[in-house]
Design a protein around this motif. Structure first.
Motif, PDB file in Angstrom:
ATOM      1  N   MET A 115       0.830  -1.208   0.000  1.00 18.45           N
ATOM      2  CA  MET A 115       0.000   0.000   0.000  1.00 18.45           C
ATOM      3  C   MET A 115       0.860   1.251   0.000  1.00 18.45           C
ATOM      4  O   MET A 115       0.536   2.249  -0.641  1.00 18.45           O
ATOM      5  CB  MET A 115      -0.919  -0.006   1.222  1.00 18.45           C
ATOM      6  CG  MET A 115      -2.009  -1.072   1.179  1.00 18.45           C
ATOM      7  SD  MET A 115      -3.116  -0.863  -0.234  1.00 18.45           S
ATOM      8  CE  MET A 115      -3.884   0.697   0.184  1.00 18.45           C
ATOM      9  N   ALA A 116       1.985   1.194   0.721  1.00 16.63           N
ATOM     10  CA  ALA A 116       2.872   2.351   0.765  1.00 16.63           C
ATOM     11  C   ALA A 116       3.453   2.632  -0.615  1.00 16.63           C
ATOM     12  O   ALA A 116       3.584   3.792  -1.026  1.00 16.63           O
ATOM     13  CB  ALA A 116       4.001   2.104   1.768  1.00 16.63           C
ATOM     14  N   GLU A 117       3.790   1.566  -1.354  1.00 17.06           N
ATOM     15  CA  GLU A 117       4.337   1.739  -2.696  1.00 17.06           C
ATOM     16  C   GLU A 117       3.292   2.326  -3.638  1.00 17.06           C
ATOM     17  O   GLU A 117       3.594   3.177  -4.472  1.00 17.06           O
ATOM     18  CB  GLU A 117       4.848   0.397  -3.243  1.00 17.06           C
ATOM     19  CG  GLU A 117       6.139  -0.069  -2.598  1.00 17.06           C
ATOM     20  CD  GLU A 117       6.760  -1.236  -3.334  1.00 17.06           C
ATOM     21  OE1 GLU A 117       6.202  -1.653  -4.379  1.00 17.06           O
ATOM     22  OE2 GLU A 117       7.796  -1.727  -2.889  1.00 17.06           O
ATOM     23  N   ILE A 118       2.049   1.863  -3.518  1.00 14.34           N
ATOM     24  CA  ILE A 118       0.967   2.389  -4.343  1.00 14.34           C
ATOM     25  C   ILE A 118       0.749   3.864  -4.045  1.00 14.34           C
ATOM     26  O   ILE A 118       0.576   4.683  -4.946  1.00 14.34           O
ATOM     27  CB  ILE A 118      -0.334   1.595  -4.109  1.00 14.34           C
ATOM     28  CG1 ILE A 118      -0.167   0.160  -4.627  1.00 14.34           C
ATOM     29  CG2 ILE A 118      -1.514   2.273  -4.789  1.00 14.34           C
ATOM     30  CD1 ILE A 118      -1.347  -0.733  -4.323  1.00 14.34           C
ATOM     31  N   ASP A 119       0.777   4.227  -2.759  1.00  5.52           N
ATOM     32  CA  ASP A 119       0.593   5.610  -2.349  1.00  5.52           C
ATOM     33  C   ASP A 119       1.707   6.486  -2.908  1.00  5.52           C
ATOM     34  O   ASP A 119       1.456   7.584  -3.408  1.00  5.52           O
ATOM     35  CB  ASP A 119       0.564   5.703  -0.828  1.00  5.52           C
ATOM     36  CG  ASP A 119       0.410   7.136  -0.348  1.00  5.52           C
ATOM     37  OD1 ASP A 119      -0.647   7.737  -0.629  1.00  5.52           O
ATOM     38  OD2 ASP A 119       1.347   7.660   0.285  1.00  5.52           O
ATOM     39  N   THR A 120       2.938   6.013  -2.846  1.00  5.93           N
ATOM     40  CA  THR A 120       4.078   6.773  -3.370  1.00  5.93           C
ATOM     41  C   THR A 120       3.935   6.971  -4.868  1.00  5.93           C
ATOM     42  O   THR A 120       4.160   8.067  -5.393  1.00  5.93           O
ATOM     43  CB  THR A 120       5.393   6.035  -3.066  1.00  5.93           C
ATOM     44  OG1 THR A 120       5.560   5.926  -1.650  1.00  5.93           O
ATOM     45  CG2 THR A 120       6.584   6.789  -3.654  1.00  5.93           C
ATOM     46  N   ARG A 121       3.568   5.925  -5.559  1.00  4.28           N
ATOM     47  CA  ARG A 121       3.393   5.985  -7.015  1.00  4.28           C
ATOM     48  C   ARG A 121       2.323   7.018  -7.396  1.00  4.28           C
ATOM     49  O   ARG A 121       2.541   7.830  -8.296  1.00  4.28           O
ATOM     50  CB  ARG A 121       3.010   4.596  -7.516  1.00  4.28           C
ATOM     51  CG  ARG A 121       2.884   4.478  -9.027  1.00  4.28           C
ATOM     52  CD  ARG A 121       2.439   3.060  -9.390  1.00  4.28           C
ATOM     53  NE  ARG A 121       2.291   2.912 -10.813  1.00  4.28           N
ATOM     54  CZ  ARG A 121       3.271   2.586 -11.651  1.00  4.28           C
ATOM     55  NH1 ARG A 121       4.496   2.387 -11.177  1.00  4.28           N
ATOM     56  NH2 ARG A 121       3.048   2.459 -12.952  1.00  4.28           N
TER      57      ARG A 121
END
Length: 231
Positions: free
Chosen positions: A1-7
């Protein structure tokens, strides 16, 4: 989820900055600063600035053109092989875009203003990419217009489609230019009013008489001019 948010943060930041400053003038450092991520995050998620631009357009253009084609599919199914009205075709193509431009919450407005900018300031990279993304939708809508307007030279339809794309991009890019000719501040926040005004203008342009230079060149062997009406 953190990676999706960063993207998503990177994409949203890039969208806003590209819209404001253009593709060439916007740096990756500006994008990472606005997204509050480090430079390595851009390289990790996208690999390069060009790949970031491609992903930015793909995430919205794919949906936009899918909606356009679905709208055209519905109209053609209802017509059962008969030609569509030109106004129906224009509504399916341009109406979806104008409605997307009214989305101030989900980022539709920023994206459509950016899209409008790409029509007037295209780089070769963006132009080639956009042509590929639009190819299926443009082919379908050109075919529908040719069928709807059999007495109008196809080259003229292409020119008018080109003019309509310009009018749409100018309309959705904001009312900055309108402020130059207006005597008082202009409210451009009403997307329904923008939609009504733009569609009326586009339909009027499509139905305009052919220029005299074209009517002279398209006279038949009996010396009678072909129809002067585009719709």
């Amino acid at each position: 989820m953190a990676e999706i948010d960063t993207r998503l943060r990177i994409l949203d930041a890039a969208e806003a900055l590209f819209m404001e400053f253009g593709f060439e003038a916007t740096t990756l450092r500006q994008i990472t600063g606005k997204a509050q991520v480090n430079l390595a995050a851009v390289n990790y998620h996208f690999g390069s600035k060009e790949a970031l631009i491609q992903e930015l357009f793909k995430r919205r253009l794919a949906w936009l053109n899918e909606q356009r084609i679905q709208a055209l599919d519905r109209l053609e199914a209802e017509a059962k092989g008969a030609p569509l009205k030109p106004s129906q075709i224009l509504d399916a193509f341009f109406g979806v875009a104008v409605k997307m431009a009214g989305d101030r919450v989900g980022g539709g407005r920023n994206f459509m203003r950016l899209l409008g900018r790409t029509y007037t300031e295209p780089s070769e990279f963006v132009r080639n990419f956009m042509a590929a993304e639009y190819s299926e939708a443009i082919a379908r809508f050109k075919k529908a217009l040719f069928k709807a307007l059999p007495d109008v030279p196809r080259e003229e339809i292409l020119w008018r489609f080109h003019f309509m794309l310009g009018a749409m991009s100018y309309a959705i890019s904001g009312a900055d230019a309108l402020h130059i000719v207006a005597e008082a501040p202009v409210d451009d926040s009403d997307s329904d009013a923008l939609y009504a005004r733009l569609m009326s203008f586009l339909i009027g342009g499509l139905r305009a008489p052919l220029p005299e230079i074209l009517t002279k060149s398209t006279r038949n062997s009996a010396g009678k001019p072909r129809t002067r009406k585009a719709a």
